[in-house]
Design an enzyme around this catalytic site. Structure first.
Site, mmCIF file in Angstrom:
data_model
loop_
_atom_site.group_PDB
_atom_site.id
_atom_site.type_symbol
_atom_site.label_atom_id
_atom_site.label_comp_id
_atom_site.label_asym_id
_atom_site.label_seq_id
_atom_site.Cartn_x
_atom_site.Cartn_y
_atom_site.Cartn_z
ATOM 1 N N LYS A 57 -6.014 -2.890 2.681
ATOM 2 C CA LYS A 57 -7.046 -1.907 2.340
ATOM 3 C C LYS A 57 -8.367 -2.245 2.587
ATOM 4 O O LYS A 57 -8.625 -2.044 3.917
ATOM 5 C CB LYS A 57 -6.919 -1.617 0.656
ATOM 6 C CG LYS A 57 -5.482 -1.150 0.288
ATOM 7 C CD LYS A 57 -5.205 -0.883 -1.000
ATOM 8 C CE LYS A 57 -3.735 -0.234 -1.124
ATOM 9 N NZ LYS A 57 -3.238 -0.667 -2.522
ATOM 10 N N ASP B 58 -5.423 -6.712 -10.995
ATOM 11 C CA ASP B 58 -4.799 -6.101 -9.633
ATOM 12 C C ASP B 58 -6.295 -5.724 -9.104
ATOM 13 O O ASP B 58 -6.549 -4.747 -9.582
ATOM 14 C CB ASP B 58 -3.749 -5.355 -9.960
ATOM 15 C CG ASP B 58 -3.365 -4.928 -8.520
ATOM 16 O OD1 ASP B 58 -3.951 -5.052 -7.669
ATOM 17 O OD2 ASP B 58 -2.226 -4.233 -8.421
#
Ligand SMILES: *Cc1c(COP(=O)(O)O)cnc(C)c1O
Length: 426
Positions: free
Chosen positions: A233, A207
């Site tokens: 992000k 991830d």
């Protein structure tokens, strides 16, 4: 050196910063705000506003359904190719769509279907809760014999690749970890972990949510089999922007998606009732892509490509090292503990500072108090002040201002007088 002297030195570093000019390519940043949450919700690139205007005005507004054949249909894969060089993937190995959690479920369920005889899923207790939830759902769906092993971090911050070795055996279906852990910022050695997995005949799914756009990622060279990652992000794709997934090319045809849908079928507009998998990475698409939020991702990726991952990493390490250096001298004596690895090679682009009053200190930072800038970090339970440094727009002088502000808050006890906030997001 006093903090004032550190600040002057940092201002000079900002002047010489080869990435300094990227800051003006974003909306909403000013000297009155120190935004340390680029690892949670990246700011809006100015180019994204223009892209969205064109998309809504000209394409949706003007072309209507014809726009599907003028670039919308291909967008999930085209955007994947655009991202690929930033994560060490090749063309046709990455696609965009759905959330990280859904993508993790798609990949893990694909592996589970391909290897019905294997029964354990390995992860660690530093991984993101939603990743654990997806794995738990898969285990429950599969059968009662499938279980999850959570490798335990000894210090609550780090976990060596070798710590996985003992738990991997012929029953292991797959191993999945965060590249950079969401709380401590620990950066896992994916190359080493992939080696360990392959030696024991299992697959690694990484991830990349907290590393993509901040830490160089080299999936194919490291031998990582599959990956998922977030685009709101460090990629600055916007709130809830679709995530991406990567499947190593030679694995693609061996796997059938565990979550099937018409956009992953061969010729979706033939409207066949049975699902025939599309070739390549396309088979991992599911339903209609959210074109507006997907189109908003591209300008952020382009900014990172323009800056170059090596330069970004260099600056990111400078920023986090500067904070650790100042923490040692000025914050440790005030009760702050370092909640992140001290060694930059084991660290992503955020630092957790731990303090018993971290929640109240976080609130004090966010409140506007003259003459200080508003500072926006994250709070992560139980006592982590999480400070994200996005090398595209954060500055060395902001690191020093943060430390000055923290010293001021503690010395004046300002945090004992702040109001409790409203809303569920911390
Ligand atoms: C942010 C983040 C996610 C987000 O998952 P979504 O399903 O896209 O909301 C997942 N994993 C990690 C490690 C994250 O940091």
């Amino acid at each position: 050196m006093t903090l004032k002297e550190h600040h002057e030195e940092a201002l000079q570093l900002d002047q010489r910063d080869p990435l300094g000019h990227f800051r003006s390519r974003f909306e909403g940043l000013s000297d009155a705000l120190i935004y340390l949450d680029g690892n949670s919700l990246g700011p809006l690139p100015k180019a994204t506003l223009a892209r969205l205007n064109q998309l809504t005005g000209k394409e949706w507004g003007g072309d209507l359904i014809r726009a599907w054949n003028k670039g919308w249909f291909d967008l999930p894969l085209r955007l994947g190719d655009r991202l690929a060089p930033l994560i060490g993937a090749g063309p046709g190995e990455v696609c965009f769509g759905d959330s990280v959690t859904v993508n993790l479920f798609k990949l893990t369920s694909s592996v589970a279907m391909a290897l019905p005889e294997k029964s354990t899923i390995l992860t660690d207790d530093l991984n993101f809760p939603s990743d654990h939830h997806a794995l738990e759902g898969l285990a429950q769906l599969r059968d009662q014999g499938t279980h999850i092993i959570r490798v335990h971090s000894r210090d609550g911050q780090t976990i060596a690749p070798e710590d996985f070795t003992r738990s991997i055996d012929e029953q292991t279906l797959l191993v999945t970890v965060s590249h950079v852990c969401f709380k401590s910022g620990y950066c896992q050695d994916l190359q080493k972990l992939a080696e360990i997995c392959h030696d024991q005949g299992t697959l690694l799914i990484a991830d990349l949510s907290h590393s993509v756009g901040a830490v160089p990622v080299d999936l194919n060279r490291w031998g990582v089999d599959m990956a998922v990652g977030c685009s709101y992000k460090f990629l600055n794709g916007g709130p809830g922007a679709p995530a991406f997934l990567f499947v190593r090319r030679d694995l693609q045809e061996q796997l059938k998606p565990g979550l099937k849908g018409w956009f992953g079928a061969e010729s979706p507009f033939d409207f066949k009732m049975n699902h025939v998998c599309a070739g390549g990475i396309q088979r991992f698409l599911t339903g209609t892509p959210p074109i507006i939020s997907m189109a908003a991702i591209e300008p952020g990726i382009d900014l990172l490509r323009e800056a170059g991952m090596d330069a970004l990493r260099r600056k990111s390490v400078h920023l986090t090292q500067l904070l650790i250096h100042l923490w040692e001298e000025f914050l440790q004596p005030l009760g702050f503990e370092l909640g992140s690895p001290g060694n930059p090679s084991q660290r992503g682009s955020h630092i957790a500072l731990r303090h018993p009053d971290a929640f109240a200190i976080n609130l004090a930072l966010i409140q506007p108090v003259e003459p200080w800038p508003v500072i926006i970090p994250d709070f992560r339970k139980p006592d982590n002040l999480r400070l994200g440094f996005a090398p595209l727009f954060n500055r060395h002088s902001e690191v020093v201002r943060l430390v000055q502000r923290l010293v001021h808050i503690i010395e004046t006890n300002e945090h004992t007088r702040v109001q409790a906030p409203s809303g569920p997001v911390t």
